[in-house]
Design a protein around this motif. Structure first.
Motif, PDB file in Angstrom:
ATOM      1  N   GLN A 173     -15.981  18.279 -28.977  1.00 52.56           N
ATOM      2  CA  GLN A 173     -15.319  17.472 -30.009  1.00 52.56           C
ATOM      3  C   GLN A 173     -16.165  17.329 -31.277  1.00 52.56           C
ATOM      4  O   GLN A 173     -16.192  16.267 -31.913  1.00 52.56           O
ATOM      5  CB  GLN A 173     -14.936  16.101 -29.447  1.00 52.56           C
ATOM      6  N   LEU A 174     -16.830  18.404 -31.638  1.00 46.75           N
ATOM      7  CA  LEU A 174     -17.588  18.448 -32.880  1.00 46.75           C
ATOM      8  C   LEU A 174     -16.784  19.202 -33.936  1.00 46.75           C
ATOM      9  O   LEU A 174     -15.990  20.083 -33.605  1.00 46.75           O
ATOM     10  CB  LEU A 174     -18.937  19.149 -32.660  1.00 46.75           C
ATOM     11  N   PRO A 175     -16.957  18.884 -35.205  1.00 46.92           N
ATOM     12  CA  PRO A 175     -16.181  19.556 -36.257  1.00 46.92           C
ATOM     13  C   PRO A 175     -16.529  21.033 -36.359  1.00 46.92           C
ATOM     14  O   PRO A 175     -17.628  21.456 -36.002  1.00 46.92           O
ATOM     15  CB  PRO A 175     -16.581  18.800 -37.525  1.00 46.92           C
ATOM     16  N   ARG A 176     -15.575  21.807 -36.849  1.00 47.53           N
ATOM     17  CA  ARG A 176     -15.781  23.245 -37.009  1.00 47.53           C
ATOM     18  C   ARG A 176     -16.438  23.522 -38.349  1.00 47.53           C
ATOM     19  O   ARG A 176     -16.000  23.035 -39.381  1.00 47.53           O
ATOM     20  CB  ARG A 176     -14.443  23.991 -36.918  1.00 47.53           C
ATOM     21  N   TYR A 177     -17.494  24.327 -38.310  1.00 46.40           N
ATOM     22  CA  TYR A 177     -18.179  24.769 -39.514  1.00 46.40           C
ATOM     23  C   TYR A 177     -17.917  26.261 -39.721  1.00 46.40           C
ATOM     24  O   TYR A 177     -17.584  26.973 -38.772  1.00 46.40           O
ATOM     25  CB  TYR A 177     -19.698  24.564 -39.397  1.00 46.40           C
ATOM     26  N   ASN A 178     -18.108  26.726 -40.942  1.00 42.97           N
ATOM     27  CA  ASN A 178     -18.024  28.161 -41.191  1.00 42.97           C
ATOM     28  C   ASN A 178     -19.174  28.873 -40.480  1.00 42.97           C
ATOM     29  O   ASN A 178     -20.327  28.446 -40.564  1.00 42.97           O
ATOM     30  CB  ASN A 178     -18.099  28.460 -42.691  1.00 42.97           C
ATOM     31  N   ALA A 179     -18.849  29.961 -39.779  1.00 44.83           N
ATOM     32  CA  ALA A 179     -19.852  30.691 -39.003  1.00 44.83           C
ATOM     33  C   ALA A 179     -20.582  31.715 -39.871  1.00 44.83           C
ATOM     34  O   ALA A 179     -20.168  32.034 -40.979  1.00 44.83           O
ATOM     35  CB  ALA A 179     -19.183  31.384 -37.824  1.00 44.83           C
ATOM     36  N   HIS A 180     -21.698  32.223 -39.318  1.00 46.68           N
ATOM     37  CA  HIS A 180     -22.479  33.321 -39.890  1.00 46.68           C
ATOM     38  C   HIS A 180     -23.193  32.950 -41.183  1.00 46.68           C
ATOM     39  O   HIS A 180     -23.453  33.797 -42.025  1.00 46.68           O
ATOM     40  CB  HIS A 180     -21.601  34.566 -40.093  1.00 46.68           C
ATOM     41  N   ASP A 181     -23.499  31.673 -41.334  1.00 41.49           N
ATOM     42  CA  ASP A 181     -24.500  31.214 -42.292  1.00 41.49           C
ATOM     43  C   ASP A 181     -25.618  30.636 -41.436  1.00 41.49           C
ATOM     44  O   ASP A 181     -25.405  29.663 -40.701  1.00 41.49           O
ATOM     45  CB  ASP A 181     -23.925  30.156 -43.233  1.00 41.49           C
TER      46      ASP A 181
END
Length: 225
Positions: free
Chosen positions: A185-193
């Motif tokens: 239940q953690l927010p989604r961040y943009n991946a591959h940074d």
């Protein structure tokens, strides 16, 4: 046993004559595996690479952040571009790091030495040690003559261990960083940074501990691979 073995391996590496700054790093005491989570410090680290084979692929960027007192300390966040020996190949389609971008980066050895210094007295935290930790080990062997002998926590391995204890491994369930964060239940961040992923991994570890026994009952030995 893990702590004694790691201490012995570090002593043997020093005896063989490793180079600085790894020699100074190996001279520091190994963080005690009896240390409570809230009293330990972790360097949550993520690497973008030219591929998925730690034996041959190269670092293109790295980001890290420190966990101390059971919290993510954003003032410690660092990120660097790294210049590879060749081109980035097809990996640019995944992380967007082109030859032009990484060509402005640091020489890999400079960044490796910064990572080694950052890890002094701390544990390493990654998501999927089979790539990031093995890559760092290879780079340390090539540059300094010994692997990166540090307590390592792998959030992917921790989740697999949790499922094994419950005798319920769902092979259809993704253990990717973003999907595992969603499960907690953690927010989604943009991946591959790499810096974003390092922060995301740090938050994931804290959430996993909160959901599985709590920080007071968790010690470093419960987390290390």
């Amino acid at each position: 046993m893990k702590e004694r073995l790691l201490t012995l391996r570090r002593w043997n590496a020093r005896r063989r004559g490793v180079k600085e700054p790894l020699a100074a790093f190996l001279s520091e005491p190994v963080p005690s595996l009896r240390t409570r989570f809230c009293d330990a410090e972790f360097v949550s680290l993520d690497i973008e690479t030219t591929g998925l084979d730690a034996a041959v692929d190269e670092m293109l960027s790295v980001g890290w952040v420190v966990i101390r007192n059971g919290k993510v300390d954003l003032s410690t966040a660092r990120t660097y571009l790294v210049r590879p020996s060749g081109d980035v190949g097809n990996s640019a389609s995944v992380h967007g790091l082109t030859d032009t971008i990484v060509g402005k980066g640091y020489e890999s050895g400079i960044i490796l030495d910064r990572i080694v210094r950052e890890l002094s007295g701390r544990a390493l935290l990654v998501h999927h040690a089979g790539l990031d930790k093995l890559l760092l080990d290879r780079m340390c062997r090539q540059r300094h003559g010994a692997p990166l002998l540090v307590p390592c926590v792998d959030t992917l391995a921790l989740e697999l261990r949790r499922q094994e204890r419950k005798h319920h491994i769902d092979e259809k369930k993704s253990l990717r960083l973003g999907d595992l964060r969603a499960a907690y239940q953690l927010p989604r961040y943009n991946a591959h940074d790499c810096l974003v992923d390092a922060i995301a991994t740090a938050e994931l570890l804290i959430a996993m501990i909160a959901h599985n026994g709590g920080a007071k009952g968790t010690r470093l030995r419960d987390l290390t691979v």
